[in-house]
Each structure stands twice: as structure tokens, then as C-alpha cells.
Design a protein around this motif. Sequence first.
Motif, PDB file in Angstrom:
ATOM      1  N   GLY A 170       0.906  -1.143  -0.096  1.00 30.59           N
ATOM      2  CA  GLY A 170      -0.172   0.083  -0.008  1.00 30.59           C
ATOM      3  C   GLY A 170       0.775   1.415  -0.129  1.00 30.59           C
ATOM      4  N   PRO A 171       0.041   2.607   0.292  1.00 33.61           N
ATOM      5  CA  PRO A 171       1.132   3.740   0.137  1.00 33.61           C
ATOM      6  C   PRO A 171       1.986   3.609   1.189  1.00 33.61           C
ATOM      7  CG  PRO A 171      -1.296   4.048   0.345  1.00 33.61           C
ATOM      8  CD  PRO A 171      -1.142   2.746   0.556  1.00 33.61           C
ATOM      9  N   GLY A 172       3.193   3.845   0.643  1.00 34.08           N
ATOM     10  CA  GLY A 172       4.440   3.936   1.449  1.00 34.08           C
ATOM     11  C   GLY A 172       4.567   5.498   2.237  1.00 34.08           C
ATOM     12  N   THR A 173       5.459   5.617   3.263  1.00 36.25           N
ATOM     13  CA  THR A 173       5.771   6.801   3.739  1.00 36.25           C
ATOM     14  C   THR A 173       7.315   7.255   3.825  1.00 36.25           C
ATOM     15  OG1 THR A 173       3.651   6.752   5.168  1.00 36.25           O
ATOM     16  CG2 THR A 173       5.546   8.235   5.880  1.00 36.25           C
ATOM     17  N   GLY A 174       7.603   8.340   3.539  1.00 39.71           N
ATOM     18  CA  GLY A 174       8.971   8.834   3.547  1.00 39.71           C
ATOM     19  C   GLY A 174       9.297  10.196   3.115  1.00 39.71           C
ATOM     20  N   HIS A 175      10.625  10.340   2.594  1.00 42.52           N
ATOM     21  CA  HIS A 175      10.843  11.638   2.274  1.00 42.52           C
ATOM     22  C   HIS A 175      11.403  11.712   0.901  1.00 42.52           C
ATOM     23  CE1 HIS A 175      11.606  15.973   2.903  1.00 42.52           C
ATOM     24  NE2 HIS A 175      12.769  15.679   2.224  1.00 42.52           N
ATOM     25  N   GLY A 176      10.933  12.293  -0.191  1.00 44.24           N
ATOM     26  CA  GLY A 176      11.475  12.085  -1.566  1.00 44.24           C
ATOM     27  C   GLY A 176      12.757  12.737  -1.811  1.00 44.24           C
ATOM     28  N   MET A 177      12.982  13.673  -1.527  1.00 39.80           N
ATOM     29  CA  MET A 177      14.141  14.322  -1.883  1.00 39.80           C
ATOM     30  C   MET A 177      15.323  14.525  -0.870  1.00 39.80           C
ATOM     31  SD  MET A 177      14.425  17.906  -4.177  1.00 39.80           S
ATOM     32  CE  MET A 177      14.739  19.088  -2.714  1.00 39.80           C
ATOM     33  N   ALA A 178      15.955  13.488  -0.725  1.00 38.63           N
ATOM     34  CA  ALA A 178      16.874  13.464   0.505  1.00 38.63           C
ATOM     35  C   ALA A 178      18.154  14.212   0.315  1.00 38.63           C
ATOM     36  CB  ALA A 178      17.258  12.009   1.103  1.00 38.63           C
ATOM     37  N   MET A 179      18.703  14.563  -1.123  1.00 40.26           N
ATOM     38  CA  MET A 179      19.776  14.988  -1.625  1.00 40.26           C
ATOM     39  C   MET A 179      21.064  14.137  -0.977  1.00 40.26           C
ATOM     40  SD  MET A 179      18.745  17.353  -3.506  1.00 40.26           S
ATOM     41  CE  MET A 179      20.443  17.748  -3.861  1.00 40.26           C
ATOM     42  N   ALA A 180      20.849  12.971  -0.486  1.00 41.86           N
ATOM     43  CA  ALA A 180      21.696  12.121  -0.052  1.00 41.86           C
ATOM     44  C   ALA A 180      21.601  10.730  -0.513  1.00 41.86           C
ATOM     45  CB  ALA A 180      21.731  12.103   1.481  1.00 41.86           C
ATOM     46  N   THR A 181      22.366   9.726  -0.501  1.00 42.25           N
ATOM     47  CA  THR A 181      22.444   8.624  -1.086  1.00 42.25           C
ATOM     48  C   THR A 181      22.087   7.623  -0.238  1.00 42.25           C
ATOM     49  OG1 THR A 181      23.742   9.044  -3.062  1.00 42.25           O
ATOM     50  CG2 THR A 181      23.669   6.778  -2.519  1.00 42.25           C
ATOM     51  N   SER A 182      21.032   6.687  -0.210  1.00 45.81           N
ATOM     52  CA  SER A 182      20.719   5.500   0.690  1.00 45.81           C
ATOM     53  C   SER A 182      20.559   4.597  -0.037  1.00 45.81           C
ATOM     54  CB  SER A 182      19.549   6.035   1.452  1.00 45.81           C
ATOM     55  OG  SER A 182      19.589   6.865   2.581  1.00 45.81           O
ATOM     56  N   TYR A 183      20.523   3.158   0.436  1.00 39.05           N
ATOM     57  CA  TYR A 183      20.796   1.847  -0.270  1.00 39.05           C
ATOM     58  C   TYR A 183      19.553   0.996  -0.028  1.00 39.05           C
ATOM     59  CZ  TYR A 183      25.205   3.910  -0.490  1.00 39.05           C
ATOM     60  OH  TYR A 183      26.042   4.980  -0.679  1.00 39.05           O
ATOM     61  N   PHE A 184      19.362  -0.063  -0.677  1.00 36.38           N
ATOM     62  CA  PHE A 184      18.225  -0.946  -0.553  1.00 36.38           C
ATOM     63  C   PHE A 184      18.501  -2.429  -1.141  1.00 36.38           C
ATOM     64  CE2 PHE A 184      17.002   0.760  -4.711  1.00 36.38           C
ATOM     65  CZ  PHE A 184      16.590  -0.056  -5.405  1.00 36.38           C
ATOM     66  N   THR A 185      17.674  -3.331  -0.556  1.00 38.74           N
ATOM     67  CA  THR A 185      18.118  -4.684  -0.937  1.00 38.74           C
ATOM     68  C   THR A 185      16.836  -5.604  -0.696  1.00 38.74           C
ATOM     69  OG1 THR A 185      19.657  -6.473  -0.850  1.00 38.74           O
ATOM     70  CG2 THR A 185      19.279  -5.483   1.205  1.00 38.74           C
ATOM     71  N   GLN A 186      16.778  -6.783  -1.288  1.00 36.36           N
ATOM     72  CA  GLN A 186      15.614  -7.627  -0.806  1.00 36.36           C
ATOM     73  C   GLN A 186      16.145  -8.647   0.100  1.00 36.36           C
ATOM     74  OE1 GLN A 186      12.757  -5.743  -2.289  1.00 36.36           O
ATOM     75  NE2 GLN A 186      12.082  -7.794  -2.025  1.00 36.36           N
ATOM     76  N   GLY A 187      15.332  -8.786   1.001  1.00 34.31           N
ATOM     77  CA  GLY A 187      15.742  -9.773   2.148  1.00 34.31           C
ATOM     78  C   GLY A 187      16.471  -9.221   3.390  1.00 34.31           C
ATOM     79  N   ASP A 188      16.284  -9.824   4.303  1.00 34.71           N
ATOM     80  CA  ASP A 188      16.808  -9.114   5.572  1.00 34.71           C
ATOM     81  C   ASP A 188      18.456  -9.002   5.794  1.00 34.71           C
ATOM     82  OD1 ASP A 188      17.158  -7.923   8.170  1.00 34.71           O
ATOM     83  OD2 ASP A 188      16.261  -9.421   9.144  1.00 34.71           O
ATOM     84  N   HIS A 189      18.978  -7.895   5.544  1.00 41.70           N
ATOM     85  CA  HIS A 189      20.481  -7.883   5.368  1.00 41.70           C
ATOM     86  C   HIS A 189      20.748  -6.752   6.470  1.00 41.70           C
ATOM     87  CE1 HIS A 189      21.166 -10.691   2.263  1.00 41.70           C
ATOM     88  NE2 HIS A 189      19.911 -10.153   1.634  1.00 41.70           N
ATOM     89  N   THR A 190      19.959  -6.487   7.690  1.00 40.03           N
ATOM     90  CA  THR A 190      20.081  -5.406   8.434  1.00 40.03           C
ATOM     91  C   THR A 190      21.403  -5.484   9.132  1.00 40.03           C
ATOM     92  OG1 THR A 190      18.165  -6.273   9.671  1.00 40.03           O
ATOM     93  CG2 THR A 190      17.724  -4.552   8.216  1.00 40.03           C
ATOM     94  N   ALA A 191      21.301  -6.646   9.678  1.00 42.51           N
ATOM     95  CA  ALA A 191      22.782  -6.900  10.837  1.00 42.51           C
ATOM     96  C   ALA A 191      23.819  -6.901  10.026  1.00 42.51           C
ATOM     97  CB  ALA A 191      22.472  -8.256  11.472  1.00 42.51           C
ATOM     98  N   GLU A 192      24.039  -7.090   8.812  1.00 39.56           N
ATOM     99  CA  GLU A 192      25.318  -6.879   8.290  1.00 39.56           C
ATOM    100  C   GLU A 192      25.928  -5.575   7.994  1.00 39.56           C
ATOM    101  OE1 GLU A 192      24.347  -8.275   4.261  1.00 39.56           O
ATOM    102  OE2 GLU A 192      23.437 -10.388   5.081  1.00 39.56           O
ATOM    103  N   GLU A 193      27.453  -5.515   8.137  1.00 39.20           N
ATOM    104  CA  GLU A 193      28.089  -4.259   8.272  1.00 39.20           C
ATOM    105  C   GLU A 193      28.675  -4.012   6.953  1.00 39.20           C
ATOM    106  OE1 GLU A 193      29.042  -3.452  12.884  1.00 39.20           O
ATOM    107  OE2 GLU A 193      30.573  -4.667  11.848  1.00 39.20           O
ATOM    108  N   SER A 194      28.828  -5.244   6.055  1.00 36.33           N
ATOM    109  CA  SER A 194      29.350  -5.211   4.772  1.00 36.33           C
ATOM    110  C   SER A 194      28.389  -4.324   3.947  1.00 36.33           C
ATOM    111  CB  SER A 194      29.659  -6.473   4.151  1.00 36.33           C
ATOM    112  OG  SER A 194      29.954  -6.767   2.938  1.00 36.33           O
ATOM    113  N   ALA A 195      28.765  -3.946   2.648  1.00 40.66           N
ATOM    114  CA  ALA A 195      28.085  -3.391   1.730  1.00 40.66           C
ATOM    115  C   ALA A 195      27.632  -4.402   0.829  1.00 40.66           C
ATOM    116  CB  ALA A 195      28.547  -2.046   1.102  1.00 40.66           C
ATOM    117  N   ALA A 196      28.051  -5.550   0.842  1.00 41.62           N
ATOM    118  CA  ALA A 196      27.866  -6.431  -0.429  1.00 41.62           C
ATOM    119  C   ALA A 196      26.740  -6.785  -0.998  1.00 41.62           C
ATOM    120  CB  ALA A 196      28.744  -7.917  -0.022  1.00 41.62           C
ATOM    121  N   ASN A 197      25.585  -6.853   0.025  1.00 36.41           N
ATOM    122  CA  ASN A 197      24.164  -7.153  -0.450  1.00 36.41           C
ATOM    123  C   ASN A 197      23.423  -5.856  -0.570  1.00 36.41           C
ATOM    124  OD1 ASN A 197      24.100 -10.095  -0.588  1.00 36.41           O
ATOM    125  ND2 ASN A 197      24.478  -9.913   1.826  1.00 36.41           N
TER     126      ASN A 197
END
Length: 392
Positions: A138-165
Motif C-alpha cells: 500500500g501507500p509508503g511513507t517517507g521523504h522523497g528528496m533526501a539530497m543524500a544517497t541511501s541503499y536498499f536490497t531484498q531480504g533481511d540484511h540489516t545486521a550486516e556491516e558489509s555493503a555486499a548485499n
Amino acid sequence: MVCALIVPSGQALAAGSGQSAAAKHSVVTWGASADRLGEGVADRAYRLVVHTSVGGDNVRIRLSNAFGDRPVTFDSVYAGLQKSGAELVRGSNKRLTFDGARSVTVPAGQTVYSDPLPGRLAAESNLVVSIHSPDAAGPGTGHGMAMATSYFTQGDHTAEESAANWTGTTGSWFYLDAVTVRTRSSVGAVVTLGDSITDGWQSSTDLNRRWPDYLARRLRTSTATTVEGVANEGISGNKVLADGAGQSALNRLDRDVLSHPGVRTVFLFEGVNDIKAHTGVTAEDMIAGYREIIDRVHARGLCIVGATVGPFKGWPEWDPAGEAVRQEVNAFIRDSGEFDAVADFDRALRSPYDPERMLPFLDNGDHVHPNDKGMQAMADAVDLASLDCSSA
């Protein structure tokens, strides 16, 4: 990136051993206005990079489902420090809990705070919040224009400190809308309520050169005020009076501004989008909107700084009629005495040869949005002592 660590709580307490817990309170160190942002994606994780202002301990984050039409669950949430890109400083990534649980469900239209994370977070840190939702839809909530780069992935990789996934990149922040810390009770925060200029459009991506960022750096080294926290609540295209690009300033004031802890001052810099939209908005309409915001801020015991509307001659929507409204609005902001203090951004940005136009040296080229130098000039125009003004 400023080198900082979330250290074990015992060390944080030792560092502040001359100060009792009763002498501290929560203050917002980062914020971003919530808006409707696409559709939620199940089993997606986001690694969101945000830049803090004031430092402190007991970090908490706020997750927002303000624009959702159904509950959304976050079953894994971590906070760490950025090393480079999506890679985290080794040992910094810590799980966040919610009322002691690892998972939290945020009802439609609501927000939730995490439990405090033990340890200290330095000022001007690149904090990285990693979140995973198994059921977002359904409708997501967030802030469209961050002027900063963030990242996403499928699956739960939140505990990882590596950028690999974490191979997907995004210029938006999803679901996260505030970070707070606990710091000295004498320290307060300012919330900047604005449009795309405050949001940082045309400033340099990933370099934190929005005018509120420059303001935060000035506050960090100032002895003129004890305001140190800065929450940037700008939305590109936003108006004072009408919904459109985000809810109007009037309609989002409570959620995006007055809900944050430790706020001492609201900094209002909006109006150019109302004026240039050619919807028949008059100076009287604008002044009535400003007065409502002033009254609501004062009713909360806070003070409010008004910023004059900057020049925009050369923008396709500029015309003499709109310029007349801008001049009348700015006269009210400067001279009415209804704001507790005034920041004259018009004077800081305008050309001495054509005061209806931005000085070319400060103009990114579209004649509305300042470049990095213009952003800095705006922050430099703020009297820091005015942020401690009294609302009495």
C-alpha cells in the motif's frame, strides 16, 4: 564523515559523570518531513544514511506510517555508523528494540519510537539506520528528496556491516522521519519549516550543504546560543496554505514540527510557492496563514523566527503582480513584530543591481534555488542569538 562511535553505555556515563540523568532531556538531532512515497514493497530492506546535528546518548529513531492505509511491520531494525557508501564502521551496527521487542507494527497514520540505544553518538555523524519489513504494502511513507544517497536490497540484511548485499541506491528516505538523542537540559533544537530551498534542492548531494546544515555547523561552535539540534522539515514544492507537494505547512505543523522533543524555536521560511502559483493568493491570505502558525507555535510555549521570501525574478512564473505580493509579505515579516525574530533571506540573496533577482553568484541558474554559496549565505544571515528568543 566525522569520526564517531556509538560507545558502550558505561563509557558514555563515565564521560558525563559530572552530570546527573535528571539534568538531561531528549532533543531531536535529525528530522525529515513525511510524505506519501510510492508503494510499500514486502521483504525489502533500506539502509538509510542521515547526518546528525547535536550529539548525545540514548539514541532513538522514529518510524512513520503517516500516509499508510494499513499497518506495516518492521521485524529487524539496526543503527550504525557509515564507513563508506553502504559499508558500516566495524562493530558499530546495533539492533534497536521497541518496548523490548525486536519487531514493531506501526498502525496506519501513526509513528513509533524505538527504545533508547545505550552509548553516545557524536555530533555531525553519518548515522545509518537499516530497516526491514516483511509485509510492507500500500501507500509508503517517507521523504522523497533526501539530497543524500541511501541503499536498499531484498531480504533481511540489516545486521550486516558489509555493503555486499546493498546494491540498490535511492535518493529518498523511507519510513524514518526523526532521530533523537539525550543531552544536557540546557540544549535545545530549532526546526526549519520550509519548501525545496530548505529541503536543499540544487545543493551538492551527499555533502550536507543545505542551508540548515550550514546553520547546524555554525550552532555547533557558537557561544551565542544553546540551540544545537536542527531538524530539517522542508518539502520540495510545499506551500503555506494549500496541500499539493506534501501537506501544507498549516496541515503538517503538528506532526513535522511540534511533535519533536527539545524544540525551542520554529524557523518558518515558506511562501514563494504560494505566491508564484497564480492561484489568486493575496498578501492578506499569506499573512493570515503566517499568523495561524505563529499562534500555534506560541501556544506551545515556543518561539518562532520568520524568514523573508527570497527573490525569484527570472523564474518562468515570475510576474510583477506576484512580486508585489512578495514585497508586501516581506514587509509584514520584517516590520509587524509578530515573529519573535526575523532572518532576512531576501536581503542575503538579492542582487544590489536588481533586488527582484537573486545575485548570480548565489544562484544555481534557475533563479529560485540558491547554490551551495547561496545556502551558506542564508545560514550566515541568521542571528544565532535570536534562536534563543522568548515567546512571551
